[in-house]
Write a protein that holds these residues in place. Structure first.
Motif, PDB file in Angstrom:
ATOM      1  N   PRO A  13       0.828  -1.210   0.000  1.00  0.00           N
ATOM      2  CA  PRO A  13       0.000   0.000   0.000  1.00  0.00           C
ATOM      3  C   PRO A  13       0.860   1.257   0.000  1.00  0.00           C
ATOM      4  O   PRO A  13       1.979   1.258   0.526  1.00  0.00           O
ATOM      5  CB  PRO A  13      -0.806  -0.125   1.304  1.00  0.00           C
ATOM      6  N   GLY A  14       0.333   2.321  -0.551  1.00  0.00           N
ATOM      7  CA  GLY A  14       1.078   3.572  -0.666  1.00  0.00           C
ATOM      8  C   GLY A  14       1.285   4.296   0.647  1.00  0.00           C
ATOM      9  O   GLY A  14       2.237   5.045   0.802  1.00  0.00           O
ATOM     10  N   ASP A  15       0.367   4.091   1.615  1.00  0.00           N
ATOM     11  CA  ASP A  15       0.499   4.758   2.903  1.00  0.00           C
ATOM     12  C   ASP A  15      -0.288   3.982   3.956  1.00  0.00           C
ATOM     13  O   ASP A  15      -0.949   2.989   3.650  1.00  0.00           O
ATOM     14  CB  ASP A  15       0.037   6.218   2.828  1.00  0.00           C
ATOM     15  N   ASP A  16      -0.213   4.446   5.201  1.00  0.00           N
ATOM     16  CA  ASP A  16      -0.875   3.753   6.306  1.00  0.00           C
ATOM     17  C   ASP A  16      -2.386   3.674   6.125  1.00  0.00           C
ATOM     18  O   ASP A  16      -2.999   2.651   6.457  1.00  0.00           O
ATOM     19  CB  ASP A  16      -0.563   4.451   7.631  1.00  0.00           C
ATOM     20  N   GLY A  17      -2.983   4.749   5.614  1.00  0.00           N
ATOM     21  CA  GLY A  17      -4.430   4.756   5.403  1.00  0.00           C
ATOM     22  C   GLY A  17      -4.863   3.682   4.424  1.00  0.00           C
ATOM     23  O   GLY A  17      -5.825   2.940   4.678  1.00  0.00           O
ATOM     24  N   GLU A  18      -4.156   3.589   3.308  1.00  0.00           N
ATOM     25  CA  GLU A  18      -4.447   2.557   2.322  1.00  0.00           C
ATOM     26  C   GLU A  18      -4.185   1.172   2.918  1.00  0.00           C
ATOM     27  O   GLU A  18      -4.950   0.234   2.704  1.00  0.00           O
ATOM     28  CB  GLU A  18      -3.590   2.765   1.071  1.00  0.00           C
ATOM     29  N   VAL A  21      -7.148   0.165   5.020  1.00  0.00           N
ATOM     30  CA  VAL A  21      -8.301  -0.241   4.208  1.00  0.00           C
ATOM     31  C   VAL A  21      -8.112  -1.668   3.703  1.00  0.00           C
ATOM     32  O   VAL A  21      -9.018  -2.503   3.791  1.00  0.00           O
ATOM     33  CB  VAL A  21      -8.512   0.745   3.036  1.00  0.00           C
ATOM     34  N   VAL A  22      -6.916  -1.960   3.187  1.00  0.00           N
ATOM     35  CA  VAL A  22      -6.625  -3.310   2.682  1.00  0.00           C
ATOM     36  C   VAL A  22      -6.686  -4.315   3.828  1.00  0.00           C
ATOM     37  O   VAL A  22      -7.286  -5.387   3.702  1.00  0.00           O
ATOM     38  CB  VAL A  22      -5.249  -3.364   1.975  1.00  0.00           C
ATOM     39  N   TYR A 104       1.633  -5.194   8.490  1.00  0.00           N
ATOM     40  CA  TYR A 104       0.825  -4.094   9.011  1.00  0.00           C
ATOM     41  C   TYR A 104       0.580  -4.280  10.504  1.00  0.00           C
ATOM     42  O   TYR A 104       0.275  -5.382  10.959  1.00  0.00           O
ATOM     43  CB  TYR A 104      -0.510  -4.055   8.262  1.00  0.00           C
TER      44      TYR A 104
END
Length: 117
Positions: A13-18, A21-22, A104
């Motif tokens: 993922p590109g960042d923590d938020g993404e 979500v994943v 994560y």
């Protein structure tokens, strides 16, 4: 107390938020849904991690029980004893990176970067 990590197959993922979500989507599908046979990549990761755990804890591999108990499809959820979490989680992140997997931290809602100490 324990410390948890989620590791899965997929594009970083590109960042923590993404990442969050994943993580939520995969956790719901694979950890809360119908259990599935772990993928070959997850099996290889769990095997490598179990070997490292045994070395790092001088054979006390019972701390995690069977790693595959919390593996389903392309995801594995790791729960480690809080007192050993620092070293073990760093090694889990390094091994995930080596195996081309995403790591994560659901407690802090951050992707777990690899730190070469």
């Amino acid at each position: 107390m324990s410390y948890d990590l989620a590791v899965w197959e997929g594009v970083q993922p590109g960042d923590d938020g993404e990442g969050g979500v994943v993580y939520e989507r995969l956790y719901e599908e694979y950890m809360e849904g119908e259990e599935r046979v772990p993928t070959p990549s997850i099996l290889a990761y769990a095997e490598a991690l179990a070997e490292r755990w045994a070395v790092m804890t001088e054979g006390r591999s019972s701390g995690w029980g069977s790693l595959l108990d919390d593996a389903s499809g392309p995801m594995i959820y790791l729960t480690m004893p809080d007192g050993l979490a620092g070293k073990l989680s760093a090694e889990a992140a390094r091994l995930a990176d080596r195996h081309g997997l995403v790591c994560y931290d659901p407690q802090s809602e951050h992707l777990r970067p690899v730190h070469d100490d």
